[in-house]
Design an enzyme around this catalytic site. Structure first.
Site, PDB file in Angstrom:
ATOM      1  N   LYS A  13      23.745  34.687 -16.632  1.00  0.00           N
ATOM      2  CA  LYS A  13      24.101  34.189 -15.299  1.00  0.00           C
ATOM      3  C   LYS A  13      25.070  35.130 -14.590  1.00  0.00           C
ATOM      4  CE  LYS A  13      25.806  30.323 -16.919  1.00  0.00           C
ATOM      5  NZ  LYS A  13      25.542  30.515 -18.368  1.00  0.00           N
ATOM      6  N   ARG A  88      28.371  21.523 -14.081  1.00  0.00           N
ATOM      7  CA  ARG A  88      27.962  21.466 -15.482  1.00  0.00           C
ATOM      8  C   ARG A  88      27.789  20.034 -15.965  1.00  0.00           C
ATOM      9  NH1 ARG A  88      30.241  26.819 -16.961  1.00  0.00           N
ATOM     10  NH2 ARG A  88      29.655  27.342 -19.082  1.00  0.00           N
ATOM     11  N   ARG A 127      28.846  40.253 -26.513  1.00  0.00           N
ATOM     12  CA  ARG A 127      29.385  40.401 -25.150  1.00  0.00           C
ATOM     13  C   ARG A 127      30.797  40.988 -25.170  1.00  0.00           C
ATOM     14  NH1 ARG A 127      28.881  35.451 -21.160  1.00  0.00           N
ATOM     15  NH2 ARG A 127      29.825  34.283 -22.885  1.00  0.00           N
ATOM     16  N   ARG A 160      35.796  37.807 -25.588  1.00  0.00           N
ATOM     17  CA  ARG A 160      36.354  36.502 -25.219  1.00  0.00           C
ATOM     18  C   ARG A 160      36.652  35.678 -26.466  1.00  0.00           C
ATOM     19  NH1 ARG A 160      32.263  34.132 -20.717  1.00  0.00           N
ATOM     20  NH2 ARG A 160      32.774  32.262 -21.928  1.00  0.00           N
ATOM     21  N   ARG A 171      28.968  25.215 -27.862  1.00  0.00           N
ATOM     22  CA  ARG A 171      28.726  25.341 -26.418  1.00  0.00           C
ATOM     23  C   ARG A 171      27.262  25.065 -26.084  1.00  0.00           C
ATOM     24  NH1 ARG A 171      31.169  31.061 -25.874  1.00  0.00           N
ATOM     25  NH2 ARG A 171      30.269  31.116 -23.791  1.00  0.00           N
TER      26      ARG A 171
HETATM   27  P1  ADP Z   1      26.344  34.055 -18.955  1.00  0.00           P
HETATM   28  O1  ADP Z   1      27.142  34.334 -17.706  1.00  0.00           O
HETATM   29  O2  ADP Z   1      25.087  33.301 -18.687  1.00  0.00           O
HETATM   30  O3  ADP Z   1      27.164  33.431 -20.029  1.00  0.00           O
HETATM   31  P2  ADP Z   1      26.288  36.999 -19.276  1.00  0.00           P
HETATM   32  O4  ADP Z   1      25.786  37.478 -17.973  1.00  0.00           O
HETATM   33  O5  ADP Z   1      27.743  37.174 -19.557  1.00  0.00           O
HETATM   34  O6  ADP Z   1      25.860  35.454 -19.506  1.00  0.00           O
HETATM   35  O7  ADP Z   1      25.438  37.704 -20.435  1.00  0.00           O
HETATM   36  C1  ADP Z   1      25.700  37.453 -21.812  1.00  0.00           C
HETATM   37  C2  ADP Z   1      25.587  38.759 -22.599  1.00  0.00           C
HETATM   38  O8  ADP Z   1      24.222  39.156 -22.645  1.00  0.00           O
HETATM   39  C3  ADP Z   1      26.343  39.919 -21.975  1.00  0.00           C
HETATM   40  O9  ADP Z   1      26.885  40.713 -23.007  1.00  0.00           O
HETATM   41  C4  ADP Z   1      25.289  40.684 -21.180  1.00  0.00           C
HETATM   42  O10 ADP Z   1      25.577  42.077 -21.095  1.00  0.00           O
HETATM   43  C5  ADP Z   1      24.034  40.434 -22.015  1.00  0.00           C
HETATM   44  N1  ADP Z   1      22.801  40.290 -21.185  1.00  0.00           N
HETATM   45  C6  ADP Z   1      22.703  39.724 -19.953  1.00  0.00           C
HETATM   46  N2  ADP Z   1      21.429  39.741 -19.523  1.00  0.00           N
HETATM   47  C7  ADP Z   1      20.683  40.314 -20.515  1.00  0.00           C
HETATM   48  C8  ADP Z   1      19.290  40.616 -20.661  1.00  0.00           C
HETATM   49  N3  ADP Z   1      18.393  40.316 -19.700  1.00  0.00           N
HETATM   50  N4  ADP Z   1      18.901  41.199 -21.809  1.00  0.00           N
HETATM   51  C9  ADP Z   1      19.793  41.511 -22.773  1.00  0.00           C
HETATM   52  N5  ADP Z   1      21.118  41.253 -22.703  1.00  0.00           N
HETATM   53  C10 ADP Z   1      21.576  40.654 -21.577  1.00  0.00           C
HETATM   54  P1  ADP Z   2      29.300  30.714 -20.446  1.00  0.00           P
HETATM   55  O1  ADP Z   2      28.409  30.969 -19.285  1.00  0.00           O
HETATM   56  O2  ADP Z   2      29.283  31.810 -21.465  1.00  0.00           O
HETATM   57  O3  ADP Z   2      29.125  29.360 -21.063  1.00  0.00           O
HETATM   58  P2  ADP Z   2      31.619  30.378 -18.678  1.00  0.00           P
HETATM   59  O4  ADP Z   2      32.420  31.596 -18.468  1.00  0.00           O
HETATM   60  O5  ADP Z   2      30.787  29.859 -17.581  1.00  0.00           O
HETATM   61  O6  ADP Z   2      30.801  30.657 -20.007  1.00  0.00           O
HETATM   62  O7  ADP Z   2      32.579  29.193 -19.143  1.00  0.00           O
HETATM   63  C1  ADP Z   2      33.512  29.350 -20.190  1.00  0.00           C
HETATM   64  C2  ADP Z   2      34.188  28.029 -20.485  1.00  0.00           C
HETATM   65  O8  ADP Z   2      34.936  27.605 -19.325  1.00  0.00           O
HETATM   66  C3  ADP Z   2      33.265  26.852 -20.777  1.00  0.00           C
HETATM   67  O9  ADP Z   2      32.886  26.802 -22.154  1.00  0.00           O
HETATM   68  C4  ADP Z   2      34.142  25.661 -20.374  1.00  0.00           C
HETATM   69  O10 ADP Z   2      35.119  25.379 -21.360  1.00  0.00           O
HETATM   70  C5  ADP Z   2      34.870  26.202 -19.158  1.00  0.00           C
HETATM   71  N1  ADP Z   2      34.128  25.899 -17.899  1.00  0.00           N
HETATM   72  C6  ADP Z   2      33.576  26.798 -17.033  1.00  0.00           C
HETATM   73  N2  ADP Z   2      32.985  26.165 -15.998  1.00  0.00           N
HETATM   74  C7  ADP Z   2      33.169  24.842 -16.216  1.00  0.00           C
HETATM   75  C8  ADP Z   2      32.775  23.652 -15.517  1.00  0.00           C
HETATM   76  N3  ADP Z   2      32.047  23.698 -14.385  1.00  0.00           N
HETATM   77  N4  ADP Z   2      33.135  22.452 -16.053  1.00  0.00           N
HETATM   78  C9  ADP Z   2      33.850  22.371 -17.181  1.00  0.00           C
HETATM   79  N5  ADP Z   2      34.242  23.438 -17.886  1.00  0.00           N
HETATM   80  C10 ADP Z   2      33.904  24.672 -17.420  1.00  0.00           C
END
Ligand code: ADP
Ligand code: ADP
Ligand code: ZN
Length: 217
Positions: A13, A88, A127, A160, A171
């Site tokens: 995302k 969420r 990541r 992280r 998660r």
């Molecule tokens: P999210 O915001 O949904 O948690 P991220 O954008 O941070 O996800 O991506 C999670 C990890 O996967 C990061 O280390 C990113 O560089 C990697 N990643 C993102 N998109 C792809 C893809 N299409 N193929 C392989 N790795 C990816």
């Molecule tokens: P990812 O896409 O890898 O799950 P995010 O960076 O979006 O991670 O979120 C990291 C953490 O921040 C979540 O696991 C949660 O604890 C908190 N968080 C983020 N957005 C929200 C939300 N909309 N509601 C509740 N908790 C949130």
């Protein structure tokens, strides 16, 4: 355009949202980034949020809803926005609807990035994030040019504290129980655009932009 981007943790995302927001010239609003910033600043909210985040739980709705409401009230959101990581839960989605209704705007689309669960753990544990600018890398899939260093700003890359294998599974469970049902909520409104996230990063972006073009007409 007023957009949401959804998908399980690690779906890509943030990676996609940065590019889509740049392309459409709208702010990228990531609640995860905002919470991590509050943790870094050591604010009261940050201290409270960190406990939930490190356990892989969601921070309470009343905390995050206020944060998003304030952010959407900023002038730059008049041009549109891309919300990443919010809503969420159902109460968050309802609060968002109400906030938008009050200012007479609607969500144009919900980009839903699909990635099989078995791919997610490797994405999340690999990541790495820039401590200075928040840019995201992956040790295998998207390595920086110089190990441990951000390509954009030279900042230090870190892992992280919630990107561990134990926390990921928690998660993912939280996502399936609390967030996935929102796809029905937005699906009933005809807003969900499914994107195959199990492809190369550039291809995923192309699919998203093609889909958005069809909506804009
Ligand atoms: P999210 O915001 O949904 O948690 P991220 O954008 O941070 O996800 O991506 C999670 C990890 O996967 C990061 O280390 C990113 O560089 C990697 N990643 C993102 N998109 C792809 C893809 N299409 N193929 C392989 N790795 C990816
Ligand atoms: P990812 O896409 O890898 O799950 P995010 O960076 O979006 O991670 O979120 C990291 C953490 O921040 C979540 O696991 C949660 O604890 C908190 N968080 C983020 N957005 C929200 C939300 N909309 N509601 C509740 N908790 C949130
Ligand atoms: Zn950086």
């Amino acid at each position: 355009m007023n957009l949401l981007i959804m998908g399980p943790p690690g779906a890509g995302k943030g990676t996609q949202a940065v590019e889509v927001a740049k392309e459409l010239k709208i702010p990228h609003i990531s609640t995860g980034d905002m919470l991590r910033e509050a943790v870094k600043q050591g604010t009261e909210m940050g201290k409270k949020a960190k406990e939930y985040m490190d356990k892989g739980q969601l921070v309470p709705d009343e905390v995050i809803i206020g944060v998003v409401r304030d952010r959407l009230g900023q002038p730059d959101c008049k041009a549109g926005f891309l919300l990443d990581g919010f809503p969420r839960t159902l109460p968050q989605a309802e609060a968002l609807d109400e906030t938008l209704k009050n200012v007479g705007i609607k969500i144009d689309a919900v980009i839903n990035i699909n990635v099989p669960r078995e791919r997610i753990v490797a994405r999340i544990t690999g990541r790495r994030v820039c401590r200075a600018c928040g840019d995201t890398y992956h040790v295998v899939n998207k390595p920086p040019q110089e190990s441990g260093k951000c390509d954009k700003c030279g900042g230090e890359l870190y892992q992280r504290s919630d990107d561990t294998e134990e926390t990921v599974n928690k998660r993912l469970d939280v996502y399936e129980a609390q967030t996935q049902p929102l796809l029905d909520y937005y699906g009933r409104q005809g807003l969900v655009k499914d994107i195959n996230g199990d492809q190369e990063i550039g291809k995923v972006l192309q699919d998203i932009l093609d889909t958005l073009k069809q909506i804009k007409g």
